[in-house]
Motif scaffolding. Structure first.
Motif, short mmCIF file in Angstrom:
data_model
loop_
_atom_site.label_atom_id
_atom_site.label_comp_id
_atom_site.label_asym_id
_atom_site.label_seq_id
_atom_site.Cartn_x
_atom_site.Cartn_y
_atom_site.Cartn_z
N LEU A 1 -5.34 -3.19 -0.55
CA LEU A 1 -4.53 -1.96 -0.44
C LEU A 1 -5.22 -0.89 0.39
CD1 LEU A 1 -3.50 -1.77 -4.20
CD2 LEU A 1 -2.03 -2.45 -2.31
N ASN A 2 -6.47 -1.12 0.76
CA ASN A 2 -7.26 -0.12 1.47
C ASN A 2 -8.09 -0.79 2.56
OD1 ASN A 2 -6.97 2.52 -0.31
ND2 ASN A 2 -7.28 0.82 -1.75
N ALA B 1 0.86 -1.18 0.00
CA ALA B 1 0.00 0.00 0.00
C ALA B 1 0.90 1.23 0.00
CB ALA B 1 -0.90 -0.01 1.23
N THR C 1 -4.32 3.43 -0.22
CA THR C 1 -3.65 3.65 -1.50
C THR C 1 -4.54 4.56 -2.34
OG1 THR C 1 -2.66 1.45 -1.32
CG2 THR C 1 -2.64 2.47 -3.50
N ARG D 1 -4.00 0.50 6.06
CA ARG D 1 -3.43 0.56 4.71
C ARG D 1 -4.32 1.39 3.79
NH1 ARG D 1 -0.04 -3.56 3.42
NH2 ARG D 1 -0.96 -4.02 1.37
#
Length: 258
Positions: free
Chosen positions: A48-49, A26, A40, A38
């Motif tokens: 990533l999120n 991330a 992004t 995390r």
């Protein structure tokens, strides 16, 4: 969806989680205690999120910390997601369930012994050094938003361990399959693998997977691992046939109104 009741090997879970964070980085990571937050900005991917708690005993101030994380996600224009693994504190999961959250998308993490795997006699593909070519192929076979190209290239550029970018192309039809393998010492993670929908069930999945795993084994990897959505029965069957076994599962939680 509370299927995560099997008895996973927690040291293995910790190791694969850590390797997974390095293999799919991330752009913005902060810690709240042992909860990894995390985010992004350029890519909406769930891995990533999300908030990932990494210590089963870290369950203080749950409501406050969830609220704080929510504000951080809101500032990034992202919905708050909590990723539940075997390392998540039970009081946190109980809190989410009572607070009107819903559990969705269960994912199976699988591992396989590369030393014992036998690969079918398929064409062997070498990894491409051309990141742009791989990104174009990945976007095409996943039928993703072309606007994500720059973000995907940035994620690939941020991967610190060795990564193999594999593409199968047709001169006329363009990209047919793409796979990303990240080798981190003795572990090799298949971080992405897709075949174009109109070319599935033709052996391309096993061909590109075999190429990636051969590459990793040649470089000294001993264990392969990957993550597959639990209801993707076709992919699960392919990986089981190759010698992969379930190690543990994780799932995502979101506020029901989201």
């Amino acid at each position: 969806m509370h299927a995560m009741v099997s008895d996973p090997n927690l040291p293995l879970v910790r190791r694969l989680e850590a390797v997974g964070f390095r293999a799919w980085p991330a752009s913005n990571v902060v810690y709240d205690g042992s909860w990894q937050v995390r985010l992004t900005g350029g890519h909406p991917g769930k891995r990533l999120n999300c908030v990932v708690p990494l210590d089963p005993s870290d369950s203080r101030d749950i409501a406050l910390r969830i609220e704080k994380a929510g504000k951080r996600f809101e500032a990034h224009g992202r919905p708050l997601l909590v990723r539940q693994t075997p390392l998540s504190p039970k009081p946190l999961i109980d809190f989410l369930a009572a607070d009107g959250w819903e559990c969705f998308e269960e994912v199976v993490t699988m591992t396989g012994d590369l030393g014992r795997m036998t690969f079918p006699d398929t064409l062997d593909h070498l990894p491409t050094q051309d990141v742009g070519r791989y990104v174009d192929a990945d976007i095409a076979v996943h039928d993703s938003d072309p606007g994500l190209k720059a973000a995907l290239a940035e994620i690939l550029g941020n991967i610190k361990p060795s990564s193999g970018l594999f593409v199968i192309e047709d001169a006329v039809k363009g990209p047919l399959a793409a796979a990303l393998c990240v080798q981190d010492n003795d572990l090799a993670g298949i971080m992405s693998l897709a075949v174009r929908p109109d070319h599935r069930r033709q052996g391309l999945g096993i061909e590109i997977l075999s190429s990636a795993l051969r590459w990793a084994r040649m470089r000294g990897a001993r264990t392969a691992w990957l993550q597959v959505v639990a209801d993707n029965t076709e992919a699960m069957a392919l990986y089981t046939k190759m010698g992969f076994e379930e190690a543990y599962r994780y799932a995502y939680w979101r506020k029901a109104s989201a």
